[in-house]
Motif scaffolding. Structure first.
Motif, PDB file in Angstrom:
ATOM      1  N   ASP A 124      29.202  15.504  -7.924  1.00 42.73           N
ATOM      2  CA  ASP A 124      29.652  13.999  -7.776  1.00 42.73           C
ATOM      3  C   ASP A 124      28.803  12.972  -6.962  1.00 42.73           C
ATOM      4  OD1 ASP A 124      31.972  14.862  -8.755  1.00 42.73           O
ATOM      5  OD2 ASP A 124      32.820  15.799  -7.147  1.00 42.73           O
ATOM      6  N   GLY A 125      27.531  13.547  -6.624  1.00 41.88           N
ATOM      7  CA  GLY A 125      26.511  12.759  -5.966  1.00 41.88           C
ATOM      8  C   GLY A 125      26.627  12.700  -4.218  1.00 41.88           C
ATOM      9  N   SER A 199      27.760  10.622  13.636  1.00 40.87           N
ATOM     10  CA  SER A 199      28.211  11.395  12.592  1.00 40.87           C
ATOM     11  C   SER A 199      27.290  11.635  11.464  1.00 40.87           C
ATOM     12  CB  SER A 199      29.496  10.675  11.842  1.00 40.87           C
ATOM     13  OG  SER A 199      29.861  11.486  10.542  1.00 40.87           O
ATOM     14  N   ALA A 200      27.281  12.891  10.944  1.00 45.06           N
ATOM     15  CA  ALA A 200      26.290  13.331  10.096  1.00 45.06           C
ATOM     16  C   ALA A 200      26.758  12.764   8.689  1.00 45.06           C
ATOM     17  CB  ALA A 200      25.927  14.694   9.940  1.00 45.06           C
ATOM     18  N   ALA A 201      27.773  12.328   8.443  1.00 49.37           N
ATOM     19  CA  ALA A 201      28.387  11.863   7.159  1.00 49.37           C
ATOM     20  C   ALA A 201      27.597  10.761   6.663  1.00 49.37           C
ATOM     21  CB  ALA A 201      29.819  11.467   7.230  1.00 49.37           C
ATOM     22  N   GLU A 202      27.324  10.796   5.205  1.00 44.30           N
ATOM     23  CA  GLU A 202      26.515   9.791   4.575  1.00 44.30           C
ATOM     24  C   GLU A 202      27.568   8.666   4.610  1.00 44.30           C
ATOM     25  OE1 GLU A 202      25.663  10.629   0.583  1.00 44.30           O
ATOM     26  OE2 GLU A 202      27.699  11.138  -0.044  1.00 44.30           O
ATOM     27  N   ILE A 203      26.792   7.237   4.487  1.00 45.06           N
ATOM     28  CA  ILE A 203      27.368   5.987   4.536  1.00 45.06           C
ATOM     29  C   ILE A 203      27.746   5.783   2.934  1.00 45.06           C
ATOM     30  CG2 ILE A 203      27.270   3.635   4.938  1.00 45.06           C
ATOM     31  CD1 ILE A 203      25.538   3.841   7.350  1.00 45.06           C
ATOM     32  N   VAL A 204      29.180   5.372   2.861  1.00 43.51           N
ATOM     33  CA  VAL A 204      29.713   5.191   1.686  1.00 43.51           C
ATOM     34  C   VAL A 204      30.014   3.766   1.556  1.00 43.51           C
ATOM     35  CG1 VAL A 204      31.199   5.440  -0.207  1.00 43.51           C
ATOM     36  CG2 VAL A 204      30.207   7.410   1.062  1.00 43.51           C
ATOM     37  N   GLN A 205      29.604   2.754   0.909  1.00 41.11           N
ATOM     38  CA  GLN A 205      30.249   1.513   0.642  1.00 41.11           C
ATOM     39  C   GLN A 205      30.567   1.044  -0.457  1.00 41.11           C
ATOM     40  OE1 GLN A 205      28.057  -1.456   3.662  1.00 41.11           O
ATOM     41  NE2 GLN A 205      26.624  -0.036   3.349  1.00 41.11           N
ATOM     42  N   PRO A 206      31.569   0.165  -0.842  1.00 40.71           N
ATOM     43  CA  PRO A 206      31.745  -0.187  -2.332  1.00 40.71           C
ATOM     44  C   PRO A 206      30.707  -1.206  -2.918  1.00 40.71           C
ATOM     45  CG  PRO A 206      33.056  -1.485  -0.650  1.00 40.71           C
ATOM     46  CD  PRO A 206      32.509  -0.449   0.177  1.00 40.71           C
ATOM     47  N   VAL A 219      28.236   2.767  -3.106  1.00 40.92           N
ATOM     48  CA  VAL A 219      27.000   2.746  -2.713  1.00 40.92           C
ATOM     49  C   VAL A 219      26.724   3.975  -1.842  1.00 40.92           C
ATOM     50  CG1 VAL A 219      24.930   1.643  -1.964  1.00 40.92           C
ATOM     51  CG2 VAL A 219      26.423   0.456  -3.672  1.00 40.92           C
ATOM     52  N   ARG A 220      25.661   4.598  -1.970  1.00 39.10           N
ATOM     53  CA  ARG A 220      25.794   5.867  -0.763  1.00 39.10           C
ATOM     54  C   ARG A 220      24.366   5.797   0.071  1.00 39.10           C
ATOM     55  NH1 ARG A 220      29.575   9.468  -1.118  1.00 39.10           N
ATOM     56  NH2 ARG A 220      30.978   9.665  -3.306  1.00 39.10           N
TER      57      ARG A 220
END
Length: 529
Positions: A124-125, A199-206, A219-220
């Motif tokens: 899923d990317g 946080s190690a989570a990737e940044i996700v923005q619309p 956008v990741r």
């Protein structure tokens, strides 16, 4: 004949491979050996050195290559709180906003990437990452405040008749804090302020909608700080700004002086500290406006979605607040980065006859011995370090008198591109570990010692010892006050950006002989007949 020559060539090649593959700890031993029976090599000789720790006090922190942000509680060196201020610049100068199109801000997002390594990406990317250069208990919270900075960071010192560069120091936090402006990270999501976690989570923005793609994909990007900032502040500061204030960045950085990041403890958590490339950060302002001015006939024309970027590529200043100075432990060397401590190393012991040259060095110059290998090994006092989880990966030895690396640094051309922090591994200083705990650091200074012995006019300079974040950075930063004993006015920049510390055994008589720091030299010398 040709077959015999071929076999000899193969044998010679095999011997050369075996020779080259020898351990790097001994690859200089035997250099400069005179090849006849009148000379011999023997067991190494050891020489006393004098090693003294020095508290650095406040250090210059203007435009460091990496900035610390957060709280790090070290069981040996105490707690360090690291804050910072940074100028904000227009990514595109002289933006214009047409009031007739009724621009309206939809969101303002601050992002600053962490140092990280991508581990995997699924179908899923979605990617997973491992964070680098984060210190403290995993997922420990801090209270993170981001304010408008109202302190102008000057380029030139206005009090200097020669127009020197304006310097800023690690102890100036109060000056910036006292003139801070509005708090900007006021989201109701506590993970963005009162309970912030690296946080190690990737940044996700619309994604940004367009006529062709009204529902764009997300956008990741790599993990980093991601904060929603106050929309009303940026509507007033940017959309409603007088046009002249957005004309260029010289004007803009005076008008909007930047951001001030301040940290506090969140509840009873110890906190975390991250190393950041603050200049990689940005503020993304998303706004919408009508495609054309509304009219009576067409009161609701189509919508355009726009983006304005403010980057954090201006000047930055870091601040350190230490609750405890470097510990004073008898016969030990305390090294700590930031506003911390260093050591001064004096080779070859005393100068009893007061002629300006250490007595042992005089003896060596008279002996005409040839130096094959010379090194200093600094053993870590594991008992003094206690439960410290993080140890400096590397220490750096340099010429204090001339504020530059030793000749052995320059002669070491080992620079692996994949692991730049392990460059110049022959020169050394890289931590050696046993069962995940540091044991010692070894530095090879063969060429430096050769020069001292072979050249009678060479000065036996004092050597500085510090922790380092980047062996490739040999620049220096000013100390706010010079260290009077040795008149030290600067220290390596790469030590200022390293938050870690270590306790090493020194050279005192109370240190066990197998742990004592001494100069170790292998020679080629005349045989005794």
């Amino acid at each position: 004949m040709q077959q015999r020559f071929f076999l000899k060539s193969i044998l010679f090649s095999i011997l050369m491979v075996l020779f080259i593959s020898c351990d790097d700890d001994s690859n200089e031993i035997g250099a400069n050996i005179i090849g006849n029976d009148n000379f011999e090599t023997g067991t190494p000789e050891f020489y006393d050195v004098n090693a003294i720790s020095q508290i650095t006090g406040p250090v210059e922190t203007l435009d460091l290559p990496v900035n610390a942000l957060g709280i790090y509680k070290n069981p040996v060196f105490g707690t360090t709180k690291a804050s910072l201020a940074v100028q904000v610049l227009l990514n595109t100068i002289n933006p214009s906003f047409d009031d007739a199109l009724q621009p309206e801000i939809e969101s303002v997002v601050l992002t600053v990437p962490y140092f990280s390594t991508k581990l995997s990406t699924n179908s899923d990317g979605e990617s997973t990452y491992r964070l680098d250069s984060i210190y403290g208990p995993s997922n420990s919270k801090i209270k993170l405040n981001v304010f408008e900075s109202k302190y102008y960071i000057n380029d030139i010192d206005p009090t200097s008749p020669t127009q020197d560069i304006q310097r800023y120091y690690s102890n100036q936090n109060d000056a910036f804090y006292s003139v801070r402006g509005d708090k900007l990270n006021t989201s109701g999501d506590l993970s963005q302020n009162e309970e912030f976690v690296f946080s190690a989570a990737e940044i996700v923005q619309p994604g940004i909608p367009t006529d062709e793609t009204p529902e764009p994909a997300d956008v990741r990007s790599v993990p980093g700080i991601k904060l929603d900032l106050d929309v009303n502040f940026f509507r007033s500061k940017i959309l409603d700004a007088p046009t002249v204030k957005l004309l260029n960045n010289n004007v803009f950085k005076e008008y909007f002086r930047g951001l001030y990041f301040q940290v506090e403890n969140s509840g009873s958590d110890d906190g975390n500290l991250a190393m950041l490339n603050i200049k990689g950060g940005k503020i993304t302002i998303r706004y919408k406006q009508f495609k054309t001015a509304p009219t009576t006939e067409n009161p609701a024309p189509g919508i355009d979605h726009k983006t304005l970027i403010l980057n954090l590529n201006g000047k930055s200043v870091g601040f350190f607040q230490n609750e405890m100075a470097a510990p004073a432990i008898s016969d030990r060397i305390a090294l700590k980065g930031g506003e911390g401590s260093m050591a001064v190393i004096d080779l070859f012991g005393p100068d009893a006859d007061n002629n300006g040259v250490a007595d042992k060095l005089e003896e060596l110059r008279a002996s005409k011995w040839l130096v094959n290998d010379a090194s200093l090994t600094f053993y870590i006092d594991n008992a003094a370090m206690g439960s410290t989880a993080y140890e400096p990966n590397r220490i750096y030895l340099y010429d204090i008198n001339n504020k530059r690396p030793l000749v052995d640094y320059y002669s070491d051309q080992n620079t692996p591109s994949s692991k730049p922090k392990y460059a110049k591994s022959v020169f050394g200083g890289i931590i050696k570990k046993t069962d995940s705990r540091g044991t010692y650091y070894k530095l090879r200074i063969t060429n430096h010692i050769r020069g001292l012995i072979q050249n009678a006019d060479s000065t036996n300079v004092k050597l500085g010892l510090v922790v380092t974040e980047n062996i490739g950075d040999i620049s220096n930063k000013k100390l706010k006050s010079s260290l009077p004993t040795y008149d030290i006015k600067e220290m390596p920049s790469a030590s200022v950006v390293n938050p870690l510390g270590t306790i090493l055994y020194g050279s005192g008589e109370n240190v066990p002989i197998d742990k004592r720091v001494r100069l170790k030299i292998y020679y080629t010398k005349p045989k005794q007949n």
